[in-house]
Design a protein around this motif. Structure first.
Motif, short mmCIF file in Angstrom:
data_model
loop_
_atom_site.label_atom_id
_atom_site.label_comp_id
_atom_site.label_asym_id
_atom_site.label_seq_id
_atom_site.Cartn_x
_atom_site.Cartn_y
_atom_site.Cartn_z
N ALA A 330 0.83 -1.21 0.00
CA ALA A 330 0.00 0.00 0.00
C ALA A 330 0.86 1.26 0.00
O ALA A 330 0.55 2.24 -0.69
CB ALA A 330 -0.93 -0.01 1.22
N VAL A 331 1.95 1.25 0.76
CA VAL A 331 2.85 2.40 0.83
C VAL A 331 3.41 2.73 -0.56
O VAL A 331 3.41 3.90 -0.99
CB VAL A 331 4.00 2.14 1.82
CG1 VAL A 331 5.14 3.13 1.61
CG2 VAL A 331 3.49 2.24 3.25
N ILE A 332 3.88 1.72 -1.28
CA ILE A 332 4.44 1.93 -2.61
C ILE A 332 3.36 2.37 -3.59
O ILE A 332 3.56 3.28 -4.40
CB ILE A 332 5.14 0.65 -3.12
CG1 ILE A 332 6.32 0.28 -2.21
CG2 ILE A 332 5.61 0.83 -4.56
CD1 ILE A 332 7.40 1.34 -2.14
N LEU A 333 2.19 1.73 -3.51
CA LEU A 333 1.09 2.07 -4.43
C LEU A 333 0.62 3.50 -4.22
O LEU A 333 0.45 4.26 -5.19
CB LEU A 333 -0.07 1.10 -4.23
CG LEU A 333 -1.32 1.36 -5.09
CD1 LEU A 333 -0.98 1.29 -6.57
CD2 LEU A 333 -2.44 0.40 -4.73
N VAL A 334 0.40 3.88 -2.97
CA VAL A 334 -0.07 5.24 -2.68
C VAL A 334 0.98 6.27 -3.12
O VAL A 334 0.64 7.31 -3.71
CB VAL A 334 -0.38 5.40 -1.18
CG1 VAL A 334 -0.62 6.87 -0.82
CG2 VAL A 334 -1.60 4.57 -0.80
N ALA A 335 2.25 5.98 -2.85
CA ALA A 335 3.30 6.92 -3.26
C ALA A 335 3.36 7.05 -4.78
O ALA A 335 3.52 8.16 -5.30
CB ALA A 335 4.64 6.43 -2.72
N TYR A 336 3.20 5.94 -5.48
CA TYR A 336 3.24 5.99 -6.95
C TYR A 336 2.06 6.78 -7.49
O TYR A 336 2.22 7.63 -8.38
CB TYR A 336 3.22 4.57 -7.52
CG TYR A 336 3.22 4.53 -9.03
CD1 TYR A 336 4.39 4.81 -9.74
CD2 TYR A 336 2.06 4.25 -9.74
CE1 TYR A 336 4.39 4.80 -11.13
CE2 TYR A 336 2.05 4.23 -11.12
CZ TYR A 336 3.22 4.51 -11.82
OH TYR A 336 3.21 4.50 -13.20
N LEU A 337 0.87 6.51 -6.95
CA LEU A 337 -0.31 7.26 -7.40
C LEU A 337 -0.18 8.74 -7.06
O LEU A 337 -0.58 9.61 -7.86
CB LEU A 337 -1.56 6.67 -6.74
CG LEU A 337 -1.96 5.27 -7.19
CD1 LEU A 337 -3.15 4.76 -6.38
CD2 LEU A 337 -2.29 5.24 -8.68
N SER A 338 0.37 9.03 -5.89
CA SER A 338 0.60 10.42 -5.51
C SER A 338 1.56 11.10 -6.47
O SER A 338 1.35 12.25 -6.89
CB SER A 338 1.14 10.49 -4.09
OG SER A 338 1.55 11.80 -3.76
N TYR A 339 2.62 10.39 -6.83
CA TYR A 339 3.61 10.93 -7.76
C TYR A 339 2.99 11.20 -9.12
O TYR A 339 3.19 12.28 -9.71
CB TYR A 339 4.78 9.97 -7.89
CG TYR A 339 5.76 10.33 -8.98
CD1 TYR A 339 6.54 11.48 -8.91
CD2 TYR A 339 5.90 9.51 -10.11
CE1 TYR A 339 7.43 11.82 -9.92
CE2 TYR A 339 6.79 9.83 -11.11
CZ TYR A 339 7.55 10.98 -11.01
OH TYR A 339 8.43 11.30 -12.03
N ARG A 340 2.21 10.24 -9.62
CA ARG A 340 1.63 10.36 -10.95
C ARG A 340 0.45 11.33 -11.01
O ARG A 340 0.30 12.05 -12.01
CB ARG A 340 1.16 8.98 -11.43
CG ARG A 340 2.26 7.95 -11.57
CD ARG A 340 3.16 8.23 -12.75
NE ARG A 340 2.45 8.20 -14.02
CZ ARG A 340 3.04 8.32 -15.20
NH1 ARG A 340 4.35 8.52 -15.27
NH2 ARG A 340 2.34 8.28 -16.31
N LEU A 341 -0.37 11.36 -9.97
CA LEU A 341 -1.61 12.12 -10.02
C LEU A 341 -1.54 13.47 -9.31
O LEU A 341 -2.38 14.34 -9.55
CB LEU A 341 -2.74 11.30 -9.40
CG LEU A 341 -3.02 9.94 -10.05
CD1 LEU A 341 -4.13 9.21 -9.32
CD2 LEU A 341 -3.35 10.09 -11.53
#
Length: 369
Positions: A330-341
């Motif tokens: 979840a930490v990696i997914l949220v960070a990736y989505l935050s970075y992209r979006l």
């Protein structure tokens, strides 16, 4: 020569180290079973030290041709503002809304004592920021202000300016008590030494990387010295449970900050001579490291509360394995989505603004970054 993937990979490693450190507190709060996390995760707090070293290194590399040029302070500060604040304010706003609805779950260790204005503007305060991890950004803002002043100087004076700053911080650490005033505390904090070490390493890199055929052994010996300093810090209790926000020892600044500086310099030199290739996962993590840093404690806390409300806290070792596998994903997914979006669109928007500003004021193009 100066687009170094090793620096980006180091950012990713630093962010993951901080995640590992904060995992220990989440585990103690939400996972009522044997702690499966290794003790070395405690050393993950030095990911912040590594961030500061990287910051100093990058500032020298990125602005190497800007020293002593008219108008660069404004361009530099404008660029740093847009890089730090817009993405941070998104997270600040999210935490602020939760704080308004349920203040008891935010900054519980401080009893809800938060300076909202200082938190919003990343100013020093006697309490932690509303988004707690933002305390390190306050140091970054101070570093940028000092660096902006150094930009006024001709290139030949820059190393001397950093050495003067270094001696000033060492003297303040040796001969003065930790100031009660939060502004003075940040200004005299030994974390500044790590930014300075990184900057001096950047200056050294610019000179050493221009040598026609540098010996690989120099980079290897530099790396081994850095590893020795880190090993000393690991084994000697240099990194302990003291409040690093108030102060750190000179021993930590030199052993940890100095060790990371030498490792970073060695990696950069090896990469410049095509002897090193950064790990792709760490490079990607480095790209989203700012979002990862801002979001990881919030994500871990949400995972912990969900785990707690589901009644799985006493599910034993296998339960803990499931929790951490899900939480880290979840930490990696949220960070990736935050970075992209969030982060990347905001950076694109500010870049568009700067280009639009150049169209209106063509004379500024020469000094823009």
């Amino acid at each position: 020569m100066y687009k170094l993937s090793s620096l980006q990979a180091a950012r990713g490693l630093a962010a993951l180290m901080v995640v590992a450190f904060h995992s220990l507190f989440i585990n103690a709060k939400y996972v009522e079973s044997k702690n499966l996390l290794p003790k070395i995760f405690f050393f993950g707090q030095t990911g912040v030290d590594l961030f500061f070293v990287i910051s100093g290194f990058v500032m020298i590399i990125a602005f190497r041709e800007k020293f002593g040029k008219k108008g660069e302070i404004f361009n530099f500060l404008k660029g740093r503002f847009f890089r730090i604040y817009p993405t941070y304010w998104v997270y600040f706003l999210a935490v602020f809304l939760v704080f308004q609805i349920k203040p008891e779950i935010m900054n519980g260790s401080q009893g809800g004592n938060v300076d909202l204005t200082a938190s919003l503007l990343l100013l020093p305060a006697s309490s932690l920021p509303l988004l707690m991890v933002a305390w390190s950004l306050i140091h970054e803002v101070w570093f940028y202000l000092v660096f902006a002043a150094i930009l006024l100087l001709p290139s030949k004076w820059v190393p001397g300016a950093f050495f003067f700053w270094l001696v000033t911080i060492i003297c303040a650490s040796l001969f003065a008590a930790t100031p009660d005033n939060p502004y003075l505390r940040v200004m005299t904090h030994a974390f500044s030494l790590e930014f300075i070490f990184g900057a001096l390493a950047g200056i050294a890199y610019l000179k050493l990387s221009k040598k026609p055929k540098p010996s690989p052994y120099s980079a290897v010996s530099t790396a081994l010295t850095g590893l020795g300093a880190i090993a000393y810090a690991l084994s000697g209790g240099v990194v302990n449970g003291s409040d690093v926000i108030q102060s750190i020892s000179l021993e930590r600044a030199f052993a940890v900050g100095g060790g990371y500086t030498l490792l970073l310099l060695a990696c950069a030199l090896q990469e410049s001579n095509n002897r090193l290739k950064a790990v792709s996962f760490l490079k990607l993590t480095g790209d989203m490291s700012y979002s990862l840093y801002l979001s990881h404690v919030l994500t871990l806390s949400v995972c912990g509360r969900v785990w707690l409300s589901a009644g799985y806290t006493g599910s034993g070792a296998w339960g803990a394995i499931v929790f951490w596998a899900a939480s880290y994903s979840a930490v990696i997914l949220v960070a990736y989505l935050s970075y992209r979006l969030i982060e990347k669109p905001l950076l694109t928007l500010t870049t568009f603004y700067k280009k639009l500003n150049l169209v209106k004021h063509p004379s500024a193009a020469k000094g823009d970054i």
